[in-house]
Motif scaffolding. Structure first.
Motif, PDB file in Angstrom:
ATOM      1  N   LEU A 153       3.904   9.332 -10.321  1.00 11.27           N
ATOM      2  CA  LEU A 153       2.747   9.281 -11.450  1.00 11.27           C
ATOM      3  C   LEU A 153       2.388  10.288 -12.205  1.00 11.27           C
ATOM      4  CD1 LEU A 153       2.193   5.576 -12.243  1.00 11.27           C
ATOM      5  CD2 LEU A 153       3.630   6.864 -13.836  1.00 11.27           C
ATOM      6  N   LEU A 154       2.339  11.060 -10.675  1.00  6.42           N
ATOM      7  CA  LEU A 154       1.330  12.329 -10.970  1.00  6.42           C
ATOM      8  C   LEU A 154       2.299  13.082 -10.640  1.00  6.42           C
ATOM      9  CD1 LEU A 154      -1.462  11.863  -8.311  1.00  6.42           C
ATOM     10  CD2 LEU A 154      -1.304  11.989 -10.687  1.00  6.42           C
ATOM     11  N   GLY A 155       3.587  13.708 -10.356  1.00  7.38           N
ATOM     12  CA  GLY A 155       4.905  14.527 -10.162  1.00  7.38           C
ATOM     13  C   GLY A 155       4.798  15.100  -8.797  1.00  7.38           C
ATOM     14  N   ARG A 156       4.359  14.444  -8.908  1.00  6.70           N
ATOM     15  CA  ARG A 156       4.386  15.197  -7.117  1.00  6.70           C
ATOM     16  C   ARG A 156       5.733  14.703  -6.165  1.00  6.70           C
ATOM     17  NH1 ARG A 156      -2.295  13.750  -4.994  1.00  6.70           N
ATOM     18  NH2 ARG A 156      -2.829  15.348  -6.703  1.00  6.70           N
ATOM     19  N   THR A 157       6.421  14.357  -6.655  1.00  4.07           N
ATOM     20  CA  THR A 157       7.654  13.821  -6.130  1.00  4.07           C
ATOM     21  C   THR A 157       8.438  14.073  -7.051  1.00  4.07           C
ATOM     22  OG1 THR A 157       9.091  12.441  -4.241  1.00  4.07           O
ATOM     23  CG2 THR A 157       7.518  11.298  -5.897  1.00  4.07           C
ATOM     24  N   ARG A 158       9.913  14.099  -6.242  1.00  2.00           N
ATOM     25  CA  ARG A 158      11.485  13.813  -7.348  1.00  2.00           C
ATOM     26  C   ARG A 158      11.956  12.800  -7.045  1.00  2.00           C
ATOM     27  NH1 ARG A 158      14.784  18.947  -6.265  1.00  2.00           N
ATOM     28  NH2 ARG A 158      14.334  19.515  -8.270  1.00  2.00           N
ATOM     29  N   GLY A 159      11.362  11.939  -5.657  1.00  2.00           N
ATOM     30  CA  GLY A 159      12.314  10.587  -5.562  1.00  2.00           C
ATOM     31  C   GLY A 159      11.478   9.118  -6.266  1.00  2.00           C
ATOM     32  N   TYR A 160      12.417   8.641  -6.112  1.00  2.00           N
ATOM     33  CA  TYR A 160      11.399   6.964  -7.177  1.00  2.00           C
ATOM     34  C   TYR A 160      10.818   6.827  -8.903  1.00  2.00           C
ATOM     35  CZ  TYR A 160       8.502   2.847  -5.615  1.00  2.00           C
ATOM     36  OH  TYR A 160       7.784   1.833  -6.128  1.00  2.00           O
ATOM     37  N   TRP A 216       1.069  -1.472  -0.120  1.00  2.00           N
ATOM     38  CA  TRP A 216       0.515   0.047   0.365  1.00  2.00           C
ATOM     39  C   TRP A 216       0.925   1.451   0.295  1.00  2.00           C
ATOM     40  CZ3 TRP A 216      -4.477   2.439  -0.700  1.00  2.00           C
ATOM     41  CH2 TRP A 216      -4.908   2.991  -0.600  1.00  2.00           C
ATOM     42  N   ARG A 217       2.046   1.544   1.109  1.00  2.00           N
ATOM     43  CA  ARG A 217       2.502   2.538   0.837  1.00  2.00           C
ATOM     44  C   ARG A 217       3.493   2.650  -0.045  1.00  2.00           C
ATOM     45  NH1 ARG A 217       5.653   2.531   6.556  1.00  2.00           N
ATOM     46  NH2 ARG A 217       5.764   4.888   6.056  1.00  2.00           N
ATOM     47  N   GLU A 218       3.606   1.300  -0.544  1.00  3.85           N
ATOM     48  CA  GLU A 218       4.747   1.353  -1.862  1.00  3.85           C
ATOM     49  C   GLU A 218       4.009   2.504  -3.405  1.00  3.85           C
ATOM     50  OE1 GLU A 218       8.474  -0.690  -4.100  1.00  3.85           O
ATOM     51  OE2 GLU A 218       7.049  -2.109  -2.700  1.00  3.85           O
ATOM     52  N   ALA A 219       2.674   1.269  -2.980  1.00  2.00           N
ATOM     53  CA  ALA A 219       1.622   2.080  -4.062  1.00  2.00           C
ATOM     54  C   ALA A 219       1.578   3.503  -3.944  1.00  2.00           C
ATOM     55  CB  ALA A 219       0.663   1.559  -4.346  1.00  2.00           C
ATOM     56  N   LEU A 220       1.166   3.626  -3.056  1.00  2.00           N
ATOM     57  CA  LEU A 220       0.994   5.659  -2.508  1.00  2.00           C
ATOM     58  C   LEU A 220       2.811   5.878  -3.311  1.00  2.00           C
ATOM     59  CD1 LEU A 220      -0.678   5.272   0.578  1.00  2.00           C
ATOM     60  CD2 LEU A 220      -2.038   5.674  -1.781  1.00  2.00           C
ATOM     61  N   LEU A 221       3.445   5.285  -2.974  1.00  2.00           N
ATOM     62  CA  LEU A 221       4.621   6.634  -3.420  1.00  2.00           C
ATOM     63  C   LEU A 221       5.011   6.755  -4.895  1.00  2.00           C
ATOM     64  CD1 LEU A 221       7.638   8.132  -3.009  1.00  2.00           C
ATOM     65  CD2 LEU A 221       8.086   5.775  -2.890  1.00  2.00           C
ATOM     66  N   ALA A 222       4.382   5.155  -5.464  1.00  6.00           N
ATOM     67  CA  ALA A 222       4.148   5.428  -7.062  1.00  6.00           C
ATOM     68  C   ALA A 222       2.924   6.672  -7.781  1.00  6.00           C
ATOM     69  CB  ALA A 222       3.697   3.780  -7.837  1.00  6.00           C
ATOM     70  N   GLN A 223       2.144   6.368  -7.199  1.00  7.10           N
ATOM     71  CA  GLN A 223       0.744   7.344  -7.855  1.00  7.10           C
ATOM     72  C   GLN A 223       1.707   8.338  -7.331  1.00  7.10           C
ATOM     73  OE1 GLN A 223      -3.498   7.877  -6.597  1.00  7.10           O
ATOM     74  NE2 GLN A 223      -2.311   8.304  -4.475  1.00  7.10           N
ATOM     75  N   ALA A 224       2.478   9.167  -6.180  1.00  5.86           N
ATOM     76  CA  ALA A 224       3.177   9.930  -6.204  1.00  5.86           C
ATOM     77  C   ALA A 224       3.904  10.531  -7.343  1.00  5.86           C
ATOM     78  CB  ALA A 224       3.847  10.783  -5.245  1.00  5.86           C
TER      79      ALA A 224
END
Length: 152
Positions: free
Chosen positions: A28-35, A18-26
């Motif tokens: 894909l939405l351009g909301r984070t620079r990491g990952y 769940w946590r990793e998929a939420l990060l993946a969502q971020a």
């Protein structure tokens, strides 16, 4: 992020997924620079509707969590599946039998160490052969070896 059905994951695996998929969502939405260079993201990035695909992935995890009595916040899914997509409108992502077998073997090893009771309770499912490996609803199993993006 597992290609396997969320029902194959123990509590720790479900929470981590769940946590990793939420990060993946971020990502894909351009909301984070990491990952952003994580190889598993390629299968979502190349989908015709990446945001909807990750939303469907998250919804599958959230649904399993709810069935177990956990409270994963569905409002965190930005592009939750709508009724059209739930009826089959979202193209599934292919995943190879080789990849599924690799993941299943890896999961069994993890469960042997941290959740032997879960492994024993789900032995019939976790000992599946290619045709019967439970797959996350977003994916469809196809012939092939381990995916090129997998780190073996």
């Amino acid at each position: 992020m597992w290609s396997l059905h969320p029902s194959t994951l123990d509590r720790q695996g479900l929470v981590a997924c769940w946590r990793e998929a939420l990060l993946a969502q971020a990502v894909l939405l351009g909301r984070t620079r990491g990952y952003t260079a994580h190889p598993q993201l390629d299968r979502f990035k190349t989908h015709a509707h990446p945001e909807a695909a990750i939303g469907t992935y998250l919804a599958g995890i959230q649904e399993e969590a709810t069935s177990r009595g956990y409270r994963f916040d569905a409002t965190r899914i930005v592009h939750a599946p709508d009724s059209d997509r739930a009826a089959g409108g979202l193209e599934p992502i292919p995943v190879t039998f080789g990849q599924l077998g690799f993941e299943l073997s890896h999961l069994r090893a993890k469960l042997f160490q941290r959740s032997p009771e879960f492994l024993a309770e789900h032995a019939a499912v976790l000992d599946a052969t290619d045709e019967f490996i439970p797959v996350h609803p977003l994916f469809c199993a196809v012939p092939g070896t381990i995916e090129a993006w997998e780190r073996t």
